[in-house]
Write a protein that holds these residues in place. Structure first.
Motif: not given
Length: 169
Positions: A44-58, A69-80
């Motif tokens: 029940g954590a969709v509203e309070r978690i930020c999923a993070a990882g550098y893999g675009q596919v994941a 779900l809140t997510t962090s940028a992938s490596l490609t997105e962060a580089r851009l």
């Protein structure tokens, strides 16, 4: 996978804060189903978690499985985002809500007051890793960083609390 998220949550609570980041450290190999999505949904954590990882596919798999779900940028997105800021272009529209980046990547300064302004102007948050010294923590908080990822949560919590006490006066 899920066991790591549960253990990490217990450790975070020892230092007096609720975990907010779930790391995607493996790929879903193109599948729309990602095992972390089930762990987050079942908790029940969709509203309070930020999923993070550098893999675009994941990240794409988790974003598809949990659209809110809140997510962090992938490596490609962060580089851009970094490249755009270095060129003095604002961070553009993107699928992520936050960036988790190091202060430096080789000889490239990633986090600067300008980059923080660009990220905030785009309505996103910026978290720095791995910040382990008091001086770096204080400087980044003064610049307006939204979060610190550290191997020293005891120090980070103390520095954060002192910073918040100063700025709230």
């Amino acid at each position: 996978g899920g066991e790591t998220a549960i253990v990490g949550g217990g450790v975070a609570r020892v230092f007096g804060f609720e975990p907010r980041v779930a790391m995607l450290s493996f790929s879903s190999f193109g599948s729309v189903k990602h095992p972390l999505a089930d762990v987050i949904r079942d908790a029940g954590a969709v509203e309070r978690i930020c999923a993070a990882g550098y893999g675009q596919v994941a990240l794409d798999a988790v974003r598809a499985a949990l659209p809110g779900l809140t997510t962090s940028a992938s490596l490609t997105e962060a580089r851009l985002a970094v490249y755009r800021s270095l060129a003095r272009w604002p961070v553009g529209k993107a699928a992520y809500d936050a960036l988790q980046v190091p202060e430096d990547a080789g000889k490239v300064r990633v986090i600067s007051p300008r980059f923080i302004r660009h990220v905030h102007k785009a309505g996103r948050r910026l978290q720095a890793w791995t910040i382990d010294t008091e001086a770096d923590m204080q400087r980044l908080l003064e610049w307006g960083i939204d979060g610190l990822i550290s191997n020293r949560p005891d120090v980070a919590v103390r520095i954060r609390d002192a910073f918040l006490a100063r700025v709230r006066l």
